[in-house]
Design a protein around this motif. Structure first.
Motif, PDB file in Angstrom:
ATOM      1  N   ARG A 203       0.888  -1.216   0.086  1.00 21.34           N
ATOM      2  CA  ARG A 203       0.092  -0.012  -0.093  1.00 21.34           C
ATOM      3  C   ARG A 203       0.777   1.324  -0.013  1.00 21.34           C
ATOM      4  NH1 ARG A 203      -5.014  -0.239   4.453  1.00 21.34           N
ATOM      5  NH2 ARG A 203      -5.805   1.623   3.051  1.00 21.34           N
TER       6      ARG A 203
ATOM      7  N   SER B 187      -1.977  -3.031  -7.037  1.00 21.55           N
ATOM      8  CA  SER B 187      -1.824  -3.809  -5.740  1.00 21.55           C
ATOM      9  C   SER B 187      -2.161  -5.446  -5.828  1.00 21.55           C
ATOM     10  CB  SER B 187      -2.478  -2.795  -4.614  1.00 21.55           C
ATOM     11  OG  SER B 187      -3.831  -3.035  -5.104  1.00 21.55           O
TER      12      SER B 187
ATOM     13  N   PHE C 101      -8.015  -5.319   1.302  1.00 22.62           N
ATOM     14  CA  PHE C 101      -7.214  -4.094   0.528  1.00 22.62           C
ATOM     15  C   PHE C 101      -7.763  -4.112  -1.022  1.00 22.62           C
ATOM     16  CE2 PHE C 101      -4.635  -5.270   3.935  1.00 22.62           C
ATOM     17  CZ  PHE C 101      -4.515  -4.085   4.813  1.00 22.62           C
TER      18      PHE C 101
ATOM     19  N   PRO D  68      -8.535  -2.646  -4.365  1.00 26.10           N
ATOM     20  CA  PRO D  68      -8.319  -1.279  -4.758  1.00 26.10           C
ATOM     21  C   PRO D  68      -9.882  -1.328  -5.579  1.00 26.10           C
ATOM     22  CG  PRO D  68      -7.033  -2.904  -6.309  1.00 26.10           C
ATOM     23  CD  PRO D  68      -7.455  -3.624  -5.150  1.00 26.10           C
ATOM     24  N   LYS D  69     -10.051   0.113  -5.805  1.00 20.57           N
ATOM     25  CA  LYS D  69     -11.213   0.774  -6.636  1.00 20.57           C
ATOM     26  C   LYS D  69     -11.163   0.251  -7.945  1.00 20.57           C
ATOM     27  CE  LYS D  69     -12.278   4.643  -3.563  1.00 20.57           C
ATOM     28  NZ  LYS D  69     -10.998   4.565  -3.387  1.00 20.57           N
TER      29      LYS D  69
ATOM     30  N   PRO E   2       1.342   1.458  -6.637  1.00 24.21           N
ATOM     31  CA  PRO E   2       0.104   1.946  -7.257  1.00 24.21           C
ATOM     32  C   PRO E   2      -1.211   1.233  -6.847  1.00 24.21           C
ATOM     33  CG  PRO E   2       1.629   1.815  -9.078  1.00 24.21           C
ATOM     34  CD  PRO E   2       2.317   1.198  -8.090  1.00 24.21           C
ATOM     35  N   ASP E   3      -2.095   1.909  -6.632  1.00 22.94           N
ATOM     36  CA  ASP E   3      -3.371   1.287  -6.228  1.00 22.94           C
ATOM     37  C   ASP E   3      -3.859   0.298  -7.110  1.00 22.94           C
ATOM     38  OD1 ASP E   3      -5.268   1.192  -4.167  1.00 22.94           O
ATOM     39  OD2 ASP E   3      -6.697   2.174  -5.329  1.00 22.94           O
ATOM     40  N   SER E   4      -3.642   0.535  -8.402  1.00 22.38           N
ATOM     41  CA  SER E   4      -4.230  -0.171  -9.705  1.00 22.38           C
ATOM     42  C   SER E   4      -3.594  -1.523  -9.776  1.00 22.38           C
ATOM     43  CB  SER E   4      -4.235   0.684 -10.893  1.00 22.38           C
ATOM     44  OG  SER E   4      -3.017   0.875 -11.132  1.00 22.38           O
TER      45      SER E   4
END
Ligand code: ATP
Ligand code: MG
Length: 403
Positions: free
Chosen positions: A260, A268, A356, A358-359, A264-266
């Motif tokens: 995290r 993860s 966790f 990601p969006k 980068p979130d995308s």
């Protein structure tokens, strides 16, 4: 009159020189599944296995043995002397019970139709196979009213096998679970989540004869104690099928919080999966597993596109078995119900992957993107720590936790 269970195995008889080792393994596994009946004798007998039982335990033994991998079919049989009178009486007794369960069908065809399927394994026996079929059939017709012979579509087939130690008589061949005896094909490590798929993938691997250990990643305290218990329950169910299952639980919290912080979130999910595989490989090397197994199924979720699988797979050279790769979810669910894992798998406890999520995860991450995302992550250090931070428990068939 004695009673027994006849156990037949298919594929392992194809294995030429290995046959004897396979048979010994199967006998060992059957004994293991029958550990609650220590007095039972499990005996190899020219191309099959025979277990002497009594009326009180026969059904229980039959259903347990039918679930041992490597067993193709089972029959509950009676053993009588090698003479026509005793054989006739035994066959009639079996047919009487069969009639009770088929009252409607018997009424429809106007009698209990049967045929004899005899086999003469003891060549010293005075009648040939066709003579035996004929003679026994005639005696049954004579001594048991309301029976008819029908060689095409009988309501009951009376199997008769004349062997040196007696005549084996039975009505059914019940198909069993099949596969290969566990312990005949090496050892693998299953990545076991709390979901529906991975327990099924583990079961299918056991069915091909591998010994199974399992790895579970948990993110305590983000995931609960109950989530871990759920996975232990699943490991226990797999052990009931496969004799024993070692479960390695890996603390994954630090890895996830580092991901995290640094990635980068995308990406993860991709990095998390790559870390799981690296850690699994680390454990695999120390435990001498020959392959890893996952419950991945092509296209099922974002991390299971071909591109994603390739990018995740890139971190290891271990073979990864994916028994469910082409299965539809409905079929996986059907199998999960059948093997007894479904009800546990659908318990609603959080998994480390969902905590966790990601969006907007990348559905087609490339290897270069993943490597870039990991640039500031201390991969080796995290992997080493996680491998060391592993706990192990052993589950034994029907006996629960061992250590
Ligand atoms: P499953 O039903 O097995 O959880 P899934 O369809 O939910 O599978 P993912 O969550 O993408 O798919 O996981 C893919 C595979 O990765 C799983 O089948 C399992 O083998 C492995 N896996 C996922 N999460 C874990 C975990 N927490 N511990 C160990 N292995 C895991
Ligand atoms: Mg999952």
């Amino acid at each position: 009159m004695r009673e027994c269970i006849i156990v037949r195995y298919g594929e392992i008889s194809l294995k030429g020189g290995n046959r004897s080792a396979f048979e010994r393994r199967l006998v060992h596994n059957i004994r293991d599944h029958l550990w609650e009946f220590p007095a039972l004798k499990v005996v190899r007998q020219s191309g099959r296995i025979v277990i002497e039982v009594d009326d009180a335990n026969a059904d229980d033994v039959l259903s347990r043995v039918a679930n041992v991998f490597g067993v193709y079919s089972v029959s509950r049989a009676v053993i009588v002397q090698q003479n026509l009178d005793d054989m006739t009486q035994a066959a009639i007794a079996l047919l009487r019970t069969r009639r009770e369960s088929l009252l409607q069908e018997v009424a429809q065809v106007g009698g209990l139709t049967f045929k004899i399927a005899a086999k003469r394994a003891d060549k010293m026996f005075e009648l040939s196979t066709p003579q035996l079929n004929e003679e026994l059939g005639a005696r049954i017709l004579e001594q048991y009213e309301g029976t008819k012979v029908d060689v095409h579509e009988p309501l009951a087939i009376v199997y008769v096998e004349v062997r040196e130690d007696g005549a084996y008589i039975y009505l059914d061949k019940q198909s069993a679970v099949g596969g290969m005896p566990v312990g005949s094909a090496g050892r693998v490590g299953l990545l076991l989540s709390g979901g529906i798929d991975s327990p099924v993938a583990g079961w299918l691997s056991l069915k091909r004869g591998v010994e199974l250990e399992a790895i579970h990643f948990h993110s305590y305290p983000f995931t609960s104690e109950r989530a871990l218990q759920k996975v232990e329950t699943l490991a226990g169910i797999l052990a009931n099928w496969g004799g024993s299952v070692r479960l390695h639980t890996v603390g994954f919290t630090e890895v996830q919080s580092e991901i995290r912080k640094h990635c980068p979130d995308s990406l993860s999910v991709t990095v998390m999966r790559r870390m799981m595989l690296r850690i699994a490989e680390g454990i695999a090397l120390s435990r001498e597993w020959q392959a890893l197994v996952t419950g991945e199924s092509l296209g099922q979720v974002a991390s299971q596109t071909l591109e994603s699988i390739r990018t995740i797979n890139d971190v290891t050279r271990m073979p990864i078995l994916r028994p469910l790769i082409s299965e539809d979810k409905v079929d996986i669910i059907r199998r999960a119900r059948q093997i007894g894992t479904y009800e546990t798998s659908i318990l609603p406890y959080e998994d480390c992957c969902t905590v966790f999520l990601p969006k907007r995860p990348r559905t087609r991450p490339t290897i270069a993107e993943a490597e870039q995302a990991e640039e500031t992550l201390d991969v080796d250090e995290l992997v080493n720590k996680a491998v060391l931070n592993t706990e192990m428990k052993t589950f034994l068939a029907n006996r629960g936790l061992n250590s």
